[in-house]
Design an enzyme around this catalytic site. Structure first.
Site, PDB file in Angstrom:
ATOM      1  N   GLU A 137       0.828  -1.210   0.000  1.00  0.00           N
ATOM      2  CA  GLU A 137       0.000   0.000   0.000  1.00  0.00           C
ATOM      3  C   GLU A 137       0.866   1.265   0.000  1.00  0.00           C
ATOM      4  OE1 GLU A 137      -3.042  -0.177  -0.640  1.00  0.00           O
ATOM      5  OE2 GLU A 137      -3.180  -2.346  -0.402  1.00  0.00           O
ATOM      6  N   ASP A 193       3.635  -4.670  -5.808  1.00  0.00           N
ATOM      7  CA  ASP A 193       4.156  -5.948  -5.310  1.00  0.00           C
ATOM      8  C   ASP A 193       5.685  -5.959  -5.331  1.00  0.00           C
ATOM      9  OD1 ASP A 193       1.650  -6.940  -4.843  1.00  0.00           O
ATOM     10  OD2 ASP A 193       1.582  -8.205  -6.633  1.00  0.00           O
TER      11      ASP A 193
END
Length: 424
Positions: A279, A362
């Site tokens: 995030e 990611d």
């Protein structure tokens, strides 16, 4: 003509639904390619036999409901036009008040009420299956409360938008789309600013993360990434779902990093830190602002196309649709059909951009945490909690997935793990 349009619409929707039923239940192959069988991405290595069966069943049902629901809205609004209900709503509104804003509110109220009644059965079916497959833990009363909150929030925003929209159309038949887009910019930013502090709390309870030791670890990670974060928020979702989630919402001083309590309950600290690093990547790489820019660009193109299509449709089919002119509020269902169609058609592009950003996040997360194993276990747990297909059918991926598939995400992390193991 009206009867012919209605007949073709019903036939088209039936054939469309039949195609997707055949595609999802009989044609699409979700088996893993041979080279990935037996790897950490293979659901057979982390799901039991029952979970494998339930995942396939639930995913097919959920995907079918997705593909049926959006065109169903088109059919509903088309029916409102062909049956003359749009004209009836306008008549009732004009009989109730002489003030334009009140008339608009009454028209939108009738249209919203009929839409709510028409679409609630499909929403309930989706809720029913999520309960049946133990994804949702929400009571019917709580679900209905959320549906009613949705209705009133959407109604309030729609009244304002429709009133301004038809003011602009009446002022300028050729440039309304541009003026509407210019107002979209501050309105969208204002909504994004309000979302975390006004709209989201209507549905759930938000609070600072209670686990202060974990919060310290997250804030230390944020400091390492040069992110000025002071708090992480958790939201009470366990009463509604067993699924896991975390996200970034809002802009400016109202931006928040949010963790569902289900995520806190089912993942260990390493898994949560990996999610938080993911995030944080959205903040570091300014994905929120890139997303806003992309949305505004698509809005400009979409409103222009809507203007052109509405002019064409009213000129050619105005009598059948019972729309005397574009600037008549009776054209609103046609406007909503066109906007919805354009959003559906453009979703593969917006999903492609989103998947790229999520892949970047990611990669950032694994570089920041240096813990691919935590990432792999997290994605496995997300798959199990949501009964998600690791390798979904192509059309599902193209139209539904704003994130990479779990196959792509887990394999990327496994390759990172092997590469850095070899480097050592």
């Amino acid at each position: 003509m009206a009867r012919k349009i209605g007949l073709y619409g019903i036939l088209g929707y039936f054939l469309y639904g039949l195609f997707f039923y055949w595609y999802l239940f009989h044609f699409a192959n979700t088996d893993l390619p041979f080279e990935y069988q037996g790897t950490v991405a293979d659901p057979a290595t982390f799901l039991n036999g029952r979970e494998l069966v339930l995942t396939e069943e639930y995913s097919k049902i959920r995907n079918l409901l997705f593909f049926l629901s959006t065109p169903f809205e088109w059919m509903f609004y088309l029916s409102i036009l062909l049956l003359g209900l749009s004209g009836a709503f306008k008549k009732w509104a004009e009989q109730s008040s002489k003030f334009k804003f009140v008339q608009t509110s009454i028209y939108v109220a009738w249209l919203s009420l009929f839409a709510f009644i028409a679409t609630t059965p499909l929403s309930y079916i989706s809720y029913h299956f999520s309960k049946q497959y133990n994804i949702s833990t929400q009571s019917f009363a709580s679900w209905m409360k959320d549906e009613l909150i949705d209705f009133w929030v959407n109604f309030g925003m729609m009244v304002l938008i429709v009133y301004v929209l038809y003011l602009l159309i009446n002022k300028s038949r050729k440039r309304w789309w541009l003026y509407a887009w210019m107002l979209t910019v501050p309105f969208s930013l204002f909504l994004m600013f309000l979302q975390p502090v006004v709209i989201d709390p209507l549905y759930n309870d938000f609070s600072p993360l209670k686990n202060k030791e974990l919060e310290s670890k997250i804030l230390a990670l944020a400091h390492e990434a040069n992110i000025p974060a002071d708090h992480v928020f958790e939201v009470d979702m366990a009463e509604k779902t067993n699924a896991l989630n975390a996200y970034v919402t809002g802009i400016g001083s109202n931006s928040r990093i949010v963790l569902w309590d289900t995520t806190l309950n089912r993942l260990d600290d390493d898994g949560i830190l990996f999610i938080m690093a993911h995030e944080m990547a959205h903040y570091v790489e300014k994905h929120i602002y890139i997303g806003i820019g992309g949305y505004l660009l698509l809005s400009l193109v979409g409103l222009y196309l809507t203007y052109r299509i509405m002019e064409w449709a009213v000129t050619k089919y105005g009598d059948a649709l019972k729309i005397p002119a574009v600037n008549d509020i009776r054209s609103l269902p046609l406007f909503l059909i066109i906007i919805s169609m354009l959003l559906f058609i453009s979703s593969p592009l917006s999903n492609l951009v989103s998947r790229y950003q999520e892949t970047r996040a990611d990669h950032y997360a694994v570089e920041l945490t240096k813990d691919p194993e935590a990432g792999i276990e997290t994605f496995q747990e997300l798959t199990k909690a949501g009964l998600s297909q690791v390798n979904p059918p192509l059309l599902v991926k193209v139209f539904r997935y704003g994130h990479p598939t779990m196959l792509d995400r887990i394999i990327d992390l496994e390759e990172y793990q092997i590469k850095h193991r070899d480097d050592e």
